[in-house]
Design a protein around this motif. Structure first.
Motif, PDB file in Angstrom:
ATOM      1  N   GLN A  90       0.831  -1.205   0.000  1.00  0.00           N
ATOM      2  CA  GLN A  90       0.000   0.000   0.000  1.00  0.00           C
ATOM      3  C   GLN A  90       0.868   1.258   0.000  1.00  0.00           C
ATOM      4  OE1 GLN A  90      -2.683   0.195   3.270  1.00  0.00           O
ATOM      5  NE2 GLN A  90      -3.798   1.952   2.496  1.00  0.00           N
ATOM      6  N   LYS A  91       1.947   1.240   0.787  1.00  0.00           N
ATOM      7  CA  LYS A  91       2.841   2.399   0.819  1.00  0.00           C
ATOM      8  C   LYS A  91       3.491   2.630  -0.545  1.00  0.00           C
ATOM      9  CE  LYS A  91       3.979   2.431   5.730  1.00  0.00           C
ATOM     10  NZ  LYS A  91       5.026   2.287   6.737  1.00  0.00           N
ATOM     11  N   GLU A  92       3.923   1.550  -1.182  1.00  0.00           N
ATOM     12  CA  GLU A  92       4.528   1.670  -2.508  1.00  0.00           C
ATOM     13  C   GLU A  92       3.518   2.232  -3.512  1.00  0.00           C
ATOM     14  OE1 GLU A  92       6.255  -2.008  -3.782  1.00  0.00           O
ATOM     15  OE2 GLU A  92       7.437  -2.208  -1.944  1.00  0.00           O
ATOM     16  N   ALA A  93       2.283   1.749  -3.433  1.00  0.00           N
ATOM     17  CA  ALA A  93       1.251   2.230  -4.351  1.00  0.00           C
ATOM     18  C   ALA A  93       0.984   3.711  -4.118  1.00  0.00           C
ATOM     19  CB  ALA A  93      -0.033   1.421  -4.171  1.00  0.00           C
ATOM     20  N   GLU A  94       0.958   4.144  -2.855  1.00  0.00           N
ATOM     21  CA  GLU A  94       0.744   5.559  -2.563  1.00  0.00           C
ATOM     22  C   GLU A  94       1.891   6.414  -3.109  1.00  0.00           C
ATOM     23  OE1 GLU A  94       0.127   5.996   1.625  1.00  0.00           O
ATOM     24  OE2 GLU A  94      -1.770   4.888   1.590  1.00  0.00           O
ATOM     25  N   LYS A  95       3.133   5.921  -2.949  1.00  0.00           N
ATOM     26  CA  LYS A  95       4.293   6.651  -3.472  1.00  0.00           C
ATOM     27  C   LYS A  95       4.197   6.794  -4.990  1.00  0.00           C
ATOM     28  CE  LYS A  95       7.668   5.461   0.113  1.00  0.00           C
ATOM     29  NZ  LYS A  95       8.896   4.722   0.412  1.00  0.00           N
ATOM     30  N   ARG A  96       3.854   5.683  -5.672  1.00  0.00           N
ATOM     31  CA  ARG A  96       3.728   5.717  -7.129  1.00  0.00           C
ATOM     32  C   ARG A  96       2.647   6.706  -7.552  1.00  0.00           C
ATOM     33  NH1 ARG A  96       2.207   0.337  -8.141  1.00  0.00           N
ATOM     34  NH2 ARG A  96       3.294  -0.563  -6.393  1.00  0.00           N
ATOM     35  N   LYS A  97       1.504   6.680  -6.853  1.00  0.00           N
ATOM     36  CA  LYS A  97       0.399   7.553  -7.187  1.00  0.00           C
ATOM     37  C   LYS A  97       0.788   9.018  -7.000  1.00  0.00           C
ATOM     38  CE  LYS A  97      -4.360   6.391  -6.836  1.00  0.00           C
ATOM     39  NZ  LYS A  97      -5.461   5.920  -6.036  1.00  0.00           N
ATOM     40  N   LEU A  98       1.484   9.302  -5.894  1.00  0.00           N
ATOM     41  CA  LEU A  98       1.912  10.665  -5.619  1.00  0.00           C
ATOM     42  C   LEU A  98       2.897  11.151  -6.685  1.00  0.00           C
ATOM     43  CD1 LEU A  98       1.671  12.968  -3.558  1.00  0.00           C
ATOM     44  CD2 LEU A  98       3.644  11.990  -2.369  1.00  0.00           C
ATOM     45  N   ALA A  99       3.838  10.289  -7.058  1.00  0.00           N
ATOM     46  CA  ALA A  99       4.809  10.659  -8.096  1.00  0.00           C
ATOM     47  C   ALA A  99       4.103  10.908  -9.420  1.00  0.00           C
ATOM     48  CB  ALA A  99       5.860   9.557  -8.245  1.00  0.00           C
ATOM     49  N   GLU A 100       3.126  10.098  -9.744  1.00  0.00           N
ATOM     50  CA  GLU A 100       2.392  10.264 -10.998  1.00  0.00           C
ATOM     51  C   GLU A 100       1.596  11.566 -10.993  1.00  0.00           C
ATOM     52  OE1 GLU A 100      -1.185   8.046 -13.446  1.00  0.00           O
ATOM     53  OE2 GLU A 100      -0.038   6.903 -11.969  1.00  0.00           O
ATOM     54  N   MET A 101       0.971  11.886  -9.842  1.00  0.00           N
ATOM     55  CA  MET A 101       0.199  13.125  -9.759  1.00  0.00           C
ATOM     56  C   MET A 101       1.105  14.335  -9.902  1.00  0.00           C
ATOM     57  SD  MET A 101      -2.663  12.317  -6.851  1.00  0.00           S
ATOM     58  CE  MET A 101      -3.172  14.006  -6.814  1.00  0.00           C
ATOM     59  N   LYS A 102       2.283  14.301  -9.280  1.00  0.00           N
ATOM     60  CA  LYS A 102       3.229  15.416  -9.405  1.00  0.00           C
ATOM     61  C   LYS A 102       3.676  15.588 -10.855  1.00  0.00           C
ATOM     62  CE  LYS A 102       5.107  15.476  -4.724  1.00  0.00           C
ATOM     63  NZ  LYS A 102       6.286  15.268  -3.886  1.00  0.00           N
ATOM     64  N   LYS A 103       3.914  14.454 -11.519  1.00  0.00           N
ATOM     65  CA  LYS A 103       4.342  14.495 -12.922  1.00  0.00           C
ATOM     66  C   LYS A 103       3.243  15.108 -13.794  1.00  0.00           C
ATOM     67  CE  LYS A 103       6.098  11.508 -16.570  1.00  0.00           C
ATOM     68  NZ  LYS A 103       6.372  10.115 -16.946  1.00  0.00           N
ATOM     69  N   ARG A 104       1.994  14.726 -13.550  1.00  0.00           N
ATOM     70  CA  ARG A 104       0.878  15.281 -14.313  1.00  0.00           C
ATOM     71  C   ARG A 104       0.746  16.780 -14.069  1.00  0.00           C
ATOM     72  NH1 ARG A 104      -4.025  10.947 -13.465  1.00  0.00           N
ATOM     73  NH2 ARG A 104      -3.074   9.246 -14.614  1.00  0.00           N
ATOM     74  N   GLN A 105       0.905  17.198 -12.798  1.00  0.00           N
ATOM     75  CA  GLN A 105       0.787  18.619 -12.486  1.00  0.00           C
ATOM     76  C   GLN A 105       1.866  19.433 -13.206  1.00  0.00           C
ATOM     77  OE1 GLN A 105       0.867  19.007  -8.254  1.00  0.00           O
ATOM     78  NE2 GLN A 105      -1.314  18.535  -8.005  1.00  0.00           N
TER      79      GLN A 105
END
Length: 182
Positions: free
Chosen positions: A43-58
């Motif tokens: 779950q922590k890894e998935a949250e990290k990936r999601k956060l990185a993806e959101m930052k990249k999109r922004q």
């Protein structure tokens, strides 16, 4: 595949979900419990990936807007209301006092007790005095037997106690005579 690049639409479809097992499950490989990864770590890894993806999109979506130049000496920048209808800006909304009154209602009477609907047909039987049995007449022989048995048993116990006392006295007398002879 890189999981960070997977489209969000595919995550909704269960055909693309890796957790869904497809095909024959009779010969499925059973993994030991130690081979299963820790769900908290996943779950922590998935949250990290999601956060990185959101930052990249922004970063890709963000358009650089030109900054407002600094204020000229002796002047300052301030927010101005440019709407067609001007509103009073305040820290607290306006307060009003309002009163209401309700009509007086009568209390509702208590609900009647629930009585289920009768099923079947009512029948009745009338019994007159002396039709069933006479208690005194029926009980007298039973009482005579009980009292007679109790008296007989107690008399037998008294006679037995007297007989035992006589036997003890006779034994004591015999023991005295025997002791005198020796």
């Amino acid at each position: 595949r890189d999981p960070a690049l997977i489209d969000d639409r595919l995550a909704v479809n269960i055909m693309w979900d890796r957790r869904v097992v497809r095909g024959n499950t009779y010969a499925a490989q059973v993994l030991p419990a130690t081979a299963v990864p820790d769900p908290v770590a996943l779950q922590k890894e998935a949250e990290k990936r999601k956060l990185a993806e959101m930052k990249k999109r922004q970063r890709t979506r963000q358009v650089q807007r030109p900054n407002t130049p600094d204020a000229v000496a002796g002047r300052k920048h301030m927010d101005v209301q440019t709407d067609n209808f001007h509103e009073e800006i305040s820290d607290r909304p306006a307060e009003l006092e309002v009163e209401t009154q309700t009509d007086a209602f009568m209390d509702r009477p208590p609900s009647p007790l629930y009585l289920p609907k009768k099923t079947g047909v009512d029948r009745e039987t009338q019994i007159m005095d002396g039709d069933l049995f006479s208690f005194d007449f029926e009980v007298e022989p039973i009482l005579q037997v009980l009292v007679g048995k109790t008296l007989e048993q107690s008399l037998m116990e008294v006679l037995e106690e007297e007989e035992l006392a006589n036997m003890r006295a006779h034994q004591d007398e015999f023991d005295q005579i025997r002791a005198a002879e020796l």
